[in-house]
Scaffold this motif. Structure first.
Motif, short mmCIF file in Angstrom:
data_model
loop_
_atom_site.label_atom_id
_atom_site.label_comp_id
_atom_site.label_asym_id
_atom_site.label_seq_id
_atom_site.Cartn_x
_atom_site.Cartn_y
_atom_site.Cartn_z
N LEU A 1 0.86 -1.17 0.00
CA LEU A 1 0.00 0.00 0.00
C LEU A 1 0.90 1.21 0.00
CD1 LEU A 1 -2.76 1.46 0.40
CD2 LEU A 1 -2.36 1.24 2.85
N GLY A 2 0.65 2.16 -0.92
CA GLY A 2 1.49 3.34 -0.95
C GLY A 2 1.03 4.34 -1.98
N GLN A 3 1.73 5.48 -1.98
CA GLN A 3 1.42 6.54 -2.93
C GLN A 3 2.13 6.26 -4.25
OE1 GLN A 3 2.42 10.48 -1.61
NE2 GLN A 3 1.32 11.46 -3.29
N LEU A 4 1.39 6.40 -5.33
CA LEU A 4 1.93 6.18 -6.67
C LEU A 4 2.95 7.27 -6.99
CD1 LEU A 4 1.54 4.29 -9.11
CD2 LEU A 4 -0.11 5.94 -10.00
N HIS A 5 4.05 6.87 -7.58
CA HIS A 5 5.10 7.83 -7.95
C HIS A 5 4.52 8.84 -8.96
CE1 HIS A 5 8.85 9.49 -9.46
NE2 HIS A 5 9.42 8.99 -8.36
N ARG B 1 1.52 9.45 -16.46
CA ARG B 1 1.23 8.57 -17.61
C ARG B 1 -0.28 8.29 -17.72
NH1 ARG B 1 5.89 3.96 -17.04
NH2 ARG B 1 7.66 5.38 -17.08
N PHE B 2 -0.98 8.40 -16.59
CA PHE B 2 -2.41 8.15 -16.57
C PHE B 2 -3.21 9.45 -16.45
CE2 PHE B 2 -0.44 4.20 -15.24
CZ PHE B 2 -1.12 3.26 -16.01
N ASP B 3 -2.57 10.57 -16.80
CA ASP B 3 -3.19 11.90 -16.73
C ASP B 3 -3.70 12.22 -15.33
OD1 ASP B 3 -2.72 12.47 -19.44
OD2 ASP B 3 -4.56 11.41 -20.03
N LEU B 4 -2.94 11.84 -14.34
CA LEU B 4 -3.30 12.10 -12.94
C LEU B 4 -2.31 13.04 -12.27
CD1 LEU B 4 -4.21 8.42 -11.98
CD2 LEU B 4 -5.81 10.29 -12.44
N GLN B 5 -1.59 13.85 -13.06
CA GLN B 5 -0.58 14.74 -12.49
C GLN B 5 -1.23 15.74 -11.53
OE1 GLN B 5 -1.09 14.33 -15.76
NE2 GLN B 5 -1.68 16.28 -16.68
N GLY B 6 -0.47 16.05 -10.47
CA GLY B 6 -0.94 16.99 -9.47
C GLY B 6 -1.91 16.40 -8.46
N ARG B 7 -2.13 15.12 -8.54
CA ARG B 7 -3.04 14.46 -7.60
C ARG B 7 -2.28 13.44 -6.78
NH1 ARG B 7 -8.09 13.07 -11.56
NH2 ARG B 7 -8.48 15.20 -12.22
N GLU B 8 -2.72 13.26 -5.55
CA GLU B 8 -2.13 12.19 -4.73
C GLU B 8 -2.92 10.92 -5.02
OE1 GLU B 8 -1.98 13.09 -0.59
OE2 GLU B 8 -0.74 14.85 -0.88
N VAL B 9 -2.24 9.94 -5.58
CA VAL B 9 -2.88 8.67 -5.94
C VAL B 9 -2.25 7.57 -5.11
CG1 VAL B 9 -3.34 7.03 -7.80
CG2 VAL B 9 -3.29 9.49 -8.29
N TYR B 10 -3.10 6.77 -4.48
CA TYR B 10 -2.62 5.66 -3.67
C TYR B 10 -3.07 4.36 -4.32
CZ TYR B 10 -1.41 9.09 -0.18
OH TYR B 10 -0.84 10.16 0.47
N VAL B 11 -2.21 3.36 -4.23
CA VAL B 11 -2.52 2.05 -4.80
C VAL B 11 -2.28 0.97 -3.74
CG1 VAL B 11 -2.02 2.72 -7.16
CG2 VAL B 11 -0.21 1.80 -5.74
N ALA B 12 -2.97 -0.13 -3.93
CA ALA B 12 -2.79 -1.27 -3.03
C ALA B 12 -2.83 -2.55 -3.85
CB ALA B 12 -3.89 -1.29 -1.98
N GLU B 13 -2.02 -3.49 -3.45
CA GLU B 13 -2.03 -4.82 -4.04
C GLU B 13 -2.02 -5.80 -2.87
OE1 GLU B 13 1.05 -7.73 -6.33
OE2 GLU B 13 0.94 -5.66 -7.05
N LEU B 14 -3.05 -6.62 -2.80
CA LEU B 14 -3.17 -7.57 -1.70
C LEU B 14 -3.12 -9.00 -2.22
CD1 LEU B 14 -6.06 -5.87 0.29
CD2 LEU B 14 -3.62 -5.74 0.74
#
Length: 125
Positions: free
Chosen positions: A16-20, A26-39
């Motif tokens: 679990l962490g914040q996406l670089h 690359r996903f047009d999400l610049q300027g946003r805090e995006v978190y991802v998780a893999e369980l």
């Protein structure tokens, strides 16, 4: 966090962490805090507590009754509640103090303790 070593297990179940930021761009999400998780669900399932155990419902609803006792002022509430619980046995599910009165209607050196007693009926066909 302080944990007792003999009662602690570390299990890695994923990340679990914040996406670089460069990946987010690359996903047009610049300027946003995006978190991802893999369980790893297989690991989670292997360490789960299992299926919760359910108890059948009673055929009839429980019953609440109130009980007021006038006792010596120094009679400990916990001892009184424990005595009520012991007398009620397995059918008495709970005992809760809901009122304590010390006043003119009660003799000097005494107090009134009022309890709600919740009982359950045995499960039957």
């Amino acid at each position: 966090m302080d944990l007792r070593p003999e009662e602690t297990v570390t299990i890695q179940v994923g990340y679990l962490g914040q996406l670089h930021p460069t990946i987010a761009e690359r996903f047009d999400l610049q300027g946003r805090e995006v978190y991802v998780a893999e369980l790893d669900f297989d690991t989670l399932i292997n360490h789960a507590l299992g299926q919760p155990q359910l108890e059948p419902l009673a055929r009839f609803p429980g019953l609440d009754r109130d009980l007021a006792l006038v006792l010596d002022r120094d009679a400990p509430h916990k001892d009184v509640a424990s005595s009520i619980q012991d007398a009620g046995g397995a059918l008495l599910e709970r005992v809760a103090l809901f009122d304590l009165y010390q006043g003119q209607q009660v003799a000097a050196g005494k107090r009134s303790l009022a309890y709600t007693c919740g009982s359950v009926l045995p499960i039957g066909p």
